[in-house]
Design an enzyme around this catalytic site. Structure first.
Site, short mmCIF file in Angstrom:
data_model
loop_
_atom_site.label_atom_id
_atom_site.label_comp_id
_atom_site.label_asym_id
_atom_site.label_seq_id
_atom_site.Cartn_x
_atom_site.Cartn_y
_atom_site.Cartn_z
N ASP A 142 10.10 1.45 -3.44
CA ASP A 142 9.96 1.97 -4.80
C ASP A 142 11.20 2.78 -5.16
OD1 ASP A 142 8.56 3.17 -7.20
OD2 ASP A 142 6.88 2.12 -6.27
N HIS A 172 8.12 7.45 -9.97
CA HIS A 172 7.13 6.40 -9.71
C HIS A 172 6.78 6.30 -8.23
CE1 HIS A 172 5.69 2.17 -9.32
NE2 HIS A 172 5.13 2.44 -10.49
N ASN A 263 1.33 -6.29 -15.33
CA ASN A 263 0.71 -5.55 -16.43
C ASN A 263 0.80 -6.28 -17.76
OD1 ASN A 263 0.15 -3.48 -14.68
ND2 ASN A 263 1.93 -2.26 -15.24
N SER A 326 0.47 -0.93 -10.67
CA SER A 326 1.26 -0.10 -9.75
C SER A 326 0.38 0.91 -9.04
CB SER A 326 2.35 0.66 -10.52
OG SER A 326 3.45 -0.15 -10.79
#
Length: 645
Positions: A142, A172, A263, A326
């Site tokens: 990430d 994130h 998404n 996520s």
């Protein structure tokens, strides 16, 4: 969290995706571009390294090299047979759809945040059983992980070019890490697997951007450092062969890969790498166990997990609330860690199958495109019931002593949690297995004595090898050795008889090998004498054939002699006769060459004179030649001669 600073609660919707057709990953001249070259073999790798291309990255576990090269060099790579393929190093960025709401905390606010997402997955039951993800290594590929009082970071790696630090400068990665492993320390939030060893693999920069080269570095590092699980809350709508190959390679190495489905909403295709079969694809659910509106769906979805309004750790000791696949993905990765701790011997393949037993089926019965097999939900082990079933199976095995019942009992006992009771059952089962092993060895030894075949001997030997050293093993081995000697003796006799009949080199060699295996004694001596006679006979035949070829040097005699010499075993006789025969062959070849020259001269004369007499003489000379290209040419020339009328 101590009240010496404010907590920030932010609402974020974060999910990373590749810009599959985006600009090049780094600034570069118009005449050069960044590519990833995947090679077939060492020659292909050396071709890349020896070229004019600037090497950006070599991978330890992936057959690839990332380079910056001009178009001509890239073209040469693509045409090289030792290079599999070449892919552009593309960028990928965050889907920037962030809605932040900053809330100041007053002194009366509790240090604990509400976590609706823990109840649907029943993770507290796993905690009661002592499951916390201990000793399980999880790589979070990430934006890195920021230092936080509610997190423990075991280590990490930076796969980005601008810093060697794996510290999060985006947020994130820290949010994802908290969902997995936030401490159970009485404040903030509780992670699903608080004692898992979390590693920060930084592949995204402060803007949430990265490149394919960096992601591959993260995967390569995860393989090299023995990660059990890799969490990837990122994806792309564009397929990539090297990304696919890298995921497959990691999976082959035993790494369990978990990634976000995407998404883009229901009906949109599952993103990559989640769409690859070697990766677990995770969709998102809301507080009502319904599919989140943003969650992508498809046949590749394997499991679903909470993904809306999830509170977790964030930058600068803050906390944040985020929505997306996520956030769903680390729920699944952490649950896998709990199952891995419970059954540490399970492989990544077995863990995926085990997770199917720890779900609640949502939507259409069975696996579907929205929820996969279902929402992850820990199911408590029924220890007492499992122990009773295992004990009953052990009793039955002790009574019947059959291998089928022993194997069934073994399977049930192996699934019990470690305890003194389990050890006691295992000891009883070991005693039954020991009895079974001795009986099997005796039965198979008796069968070998009866049938005296190599197959029955091999089967008996395998059974005897399983026995511990002792009287039983020693006695059975003696019996089997007698059978082996009988078989060896019979094979040697049969092969010597065959060699005497055929006198072929292969049969003689096979017989000699069989005789060599016999123990010293009268039988071996007798068989060796018989075999030596065959060898002597073959030598005599070869000597006679070579002598005949020396006396009359013809092709036929030379071929016959060569066949006889070839049947001899290697040694002085064969070497000597071959030398003599080679001289004959040279003589035959010289005679043939002389015939060719004579034929050439006569054909030339026929071409010049064009008389019937000269053509007849030439034809006679050509006819005496062996079939060859030269003979064919001379015949064509002769056929073209037309005698004068």
């Amino acid at each position: 969290m101590k009240n010496t600073f404010c907590k920030l609660v932010v609402s974020v919707t974060l999910f990373f995706s590749f810009l599959g057709l985006g600009p090049l990953a780094h600034a570069e001249t118009s005449s050069e571009k960044e590519v990833i070259v995947v090679y077939k073999n060492t020659d292909g790798k050396e071709t890349v390294l020896d070229s004019d291309a600037e090497v950006e990255q070599q991978y330890q576990h992936l057959p690839a090299v990332a380079v910056t090269a001009d178009p001509e060099t890239v073209k040469e790579f693509k045409q090289d047979p030792d290079i599999l393929y070449v892919e552009n190093n593309v960028t990928f960025t965050a889907a920037d759809n962030t809605d932040l709401k900053v809330l100041s905390e007053n002194a009366d606010t509790s240090d604990n945040f509400e976590q609706w997402n823990l109840e649907p997955i029943q993770v507290k039951q796993a905690w009661k059983e002592g499951l916390t993800g201990k000793n399980v290594k999880i790589a979070v590929i990430d934006s890195g992980i920021s230092p936080h009082d509610d997190l423990s970071i075991s280590g990490g790696y930076s796969a980005v070019s601008y810093t060697s630090s794996y510290k999060d400068d985006n947020g994130h990665g820290t949010h994802v890490a908290g969902i997995i492993g936030a401490k159970h320390n009485g404040y903030g939030i509780d992670g699903i697997a608080p004692e898992a060893q979390i590693y920060a693999v930084k592949a995204l920069d402060q803007n949430g951007s990265g490149d394919l080269q960096g992601l591959l570095k993260g995967i390569d590092w995860s393989i090299a450092n023995g990660m059990d699980i890799v969490n990837m809350s990122l994806g792309t709508s564009s397929d990539s062969q090297i990304l696919h190959d890298a995921m497959d390679k990691a999976y082959e190495k035993g790494v369990l890969l978990v990634a976000a489905s995407g998404n883009e909403g229901n009906g949109k295709p599952v993103n990559y790498p989640a769409a690859y079969s070697s990766v677990v694809a995770v969709s998102a659910t809301d507080q009502h166990n319904q599919l989140a509106a943003f969650s992508t769906t498809g046949n590749q979805v394997e499991f679903s997990a909470p993904g809306t309004d999830i509170t977790s750790t964030y930058l600068h000791q803050y906390y944040a609330t985020g929505s997306g696949t996520s956030q769903a993905t680390p729920h699944a990765a952490a649950m896998f860690a709990l199952l891995k701790q419970r059954d540490p011997g399970n492989t990544n393949v077995q863990l995926r199958a085990l997770m199917q037993k720890n779900i609640v089926d949502l939507g259409i019965t069975g696996r579907d495109q929205q929820f996969g097999y279902g929402l992850i939900r820990y199911k408590a082990q029924q220890a007492d019931k499992a122990y009773a079933a295992a004990e009953q199976a052990v009793k039955k095995a002790e009574q019947t002593k059959t291998q089928a019942d022993i194997d069934k009992a073994k399977k049930l006992v192996s699934k019990l949690p470690n305890s003194s009771a389990k050890k006691a059952l295992q000891k009883r089962l070991d005693n039954v297995q020991a009895y079974r092993n001795v009986k099997d060895a005796k039965d198979k030894a008796a069968k070998a004595e009866k049938y005296k075949t190599q197959q029955t001997v091999d089967t008996a030997q395998a059974a005897i090898n399983k026995l511990p050293n002792g009287t039983d093993k020693k006695n059975l081995q003696k019996r089997l050795d007698q059978v082996k000697r009988y078989i060896a003796s019979k094979q040697a006799k049969d092969k010597v008889a065959k060699a005497e009949k055929s006198k072929k080199k292969t049969d003689v060699g096979s017989a000699q090998s069989a005789v060599n295996k016999l123990p010293a004694g009268s039988e071996k001596t007798s068989l060796q004498k018989r075999l030596n006679k065959v060898k002597s006979s073959n030598v005599k035949t070869a000597q006679q054939s070579v002598a005949a070829a020396e006396k009359k040097s013809t092709d036929a005699n030379a071929a016959k002699a060569q066949k006889a010499v070839n049947e001899l075993q290697s040694g002085k006789d064969k070497t000597s006769l071959q030398k003599r025969l080679d001289k004959v062959k040279k003589k035959v070849a010289a005679a043939e060459a002389k015939k060719v020259e004579t034929a050439k001269a006569k054909v030339k004369k026929a071409e010049k004179d064009k008389t019937k007499k000269s053509k007849t003489a030439a034809q006679s000379a050509v006819n005496q030649l062996k079939a060859s290209h030269e003979k064919t040419k001379l015949q064509k020339r002769l056929n073209a001669v037309k005698p004068k009328k």
